[in-house]
Design an enzyme around this catalytic site. Sequence first.
Site, PDB file in Angstrom:
ATOM      1  N   CYS A  75       0.854  -1.188   0.000  1.00  0.00           N
ATOM      2  CA  CYS A  75       0.000   0.000   0.000  1.00  0.00           C
ATOM      3  C   CYS A  75       0.887   1.234   0.000  1.00  0.00           C
ATOM      4  CB  CYS A  75      -0.916  -0.008   1.221  1.00  0.00           C
ATOM      5  SG  CYS A  75      -1.876   1.501   1.436  1.00  0.00           S
ATOM      6  N   HIS A 166      -4.040  -2.714 -10.752  1.00  0.00           N
ATOM      7  CA  HIS A 166      -4.824  -1.498 -10.959  1.00  0.00           C
ATOM      8  C   HIS A 166      -5.420  -1.474 -12.360  1.00  0.00           C
ATOM      9  CE1 HIS A 166      -3.548   0.607  -7.279  1.00  0.00           C
ATOM     10  NE2 HIS A 166      -2.440  -0.104  -7.438  1.00  0.00           N
ATOM     11  N   ASN A 197      -7.953  -2.885  -8.047  1.00  0.00           N
ATOM     12  CA  ASN A 197      -8.152  -1.501  -7.637  1.00  0.00           C
ATOM     13  C   ASN A 197      -8.501  -0.707  -8.892  1.00  0.00           C
ATOM     14  OD1 ASN A 197      -6.994  -1.570  -4.718  1.00  0.00           O
ATOM     15  ND2 ASN A 197      -5.397  -2.519  -5.952  1.00  0.00           N
ATOM     16  N   GLU A 215     -10.905   1.040  -3.929  1.00  0.00           N
ATOM     17  CA  GLU A 215      -9.809   0.139  -3.563  1.00  0.00           C
ATOM     18  C   GLU A 215     -10.316  -1.271  -3.286  1.00  0.00           C
ATOM     19  OE1 GLU A 215      -6.388   1.157  -1.294  1.00  0.00           O
ATOM     20  OE2 GLU A 215      -7.144   3.180  -0.915  1.00  0.00           O
ATOM     21  N   CYS A 224      -5.139   6.827  -2.636  1.00  0.00           N
ATOM     22  CA  CYS A 224      -4.488   5.540  -2.886  1.00  0.00           C
ATOM     23  C   CYS A 224      -3.152   5.831  -3.552  1.00  0.00           C
ATOM     24  CB  CYS A 224      -5.357   4.660  -3.783  1.00  0.00           C
ATOM     25  SG  CYS A 224      -4.588   3.086  -4.234  1.00  0.00           S
ATOM     26  N   THR A 226      -0.524   3.744  -4.475  1.00  0.00           N
ATOM     27  CA  THR A 226      -0.182   2.899  -5.619  1.00  0.00           C
ATOM     28  C   THR A 226      -1.080   3.230  -6.799  1.00  0.00           C
ATOM     29  OG1 THR A 226      -1.612   1.134  -4.758  1.00  0.00           O
ATOM     30  CG2 THR A 226       0.748   0.996  -4.261  1.00  0.00           C
ATOM     31  N   GLY A 227      -2.335   3.604  -6.520  1.00  0.00           N
ATOM     32  CA  GLY A 227      -3.250   3.982  -7.589  1.00  0.00           C
ATOM     33  C   GLY A 227      -2.811   5.241  -8.298  1.00  0.00           C
TER      34      GLY A 227
END
Length: 283
Positions: A75, A166, A197, A215, A224, A226-227
Amino acid sequence: MKINFTKYHGLGNDFILIDNRHDSTPCLTPEQAMKICDRHFGIGADGVIFALPPQESSDYTMRIYNSDGSEPEMCGNGIRCLAQFLASLEGKKNSNHTYNIHTLGGIICPQLQGEENVKVNMGQPYLHPTEIPTTLASGQEKAINQPLSVQEQNWQVTCVSMGNPHCITFVDKVDEIPLEKIGPHFENHSAFPKRINTEFIEVVRPNYLKMRVWERGAGITLACGTGACASVVAGVLTGNSDRACTVELPGGCLDIEWSAEDNHVYMTGPATKVFEGVYLYPS
């Protein structure tokens, strides 16, 4: 059972941090983490993060349980919070110290920058469909602008893994997306065998993106990390964005760069301590 904890948030994406350095196994079960994350009957959080002993020449290991009890690979907002938590435990606040953190998504390297900011080397993005994983773009090297039908609507999606999966789609007005209705259908779509995600992105200008996210395992969140990283990668692949972007999320902004020199993605943003306490878990 008494559990010492510290609550942190990264742009409103909030976590319960637990010092678990004495044991390589998290001190809570996923079911216990779910109860602690409950915003009415527990502490309230998007997830519980455990600081565990090192693996594979790292400084520490990160494990995380989402609010639904599932375990993601890593995360982005959470690892910034973990870095600040470790610095507090070690008395290294306000330093420029860098940690090597072992996660289920690989080794991630957050660097402290000042009182709250953390710059994270997120490593290289994974772009092959089997690495994400997705069944879209079968036989191709990348899943870029692939058609996906969700709730009787056709979407153009690009898929990226930042150690976790993602699905990114670019829209005209991100605030008009009925996220609470379509988010679960994206997450559990058959094209994503490990769920997904999902980021909805409005291009304000090539170096400024506006993002909302559903998520996997947590639902709608305020941010988010990583998003945001995956969205900039998708923006570059589709010609929608520059390699260095500010990504605006409901909880605030992150600075993201997909470096052309080393192919690594760098994320810079805050991690803020909220409070600490002792949770009395019923036996």
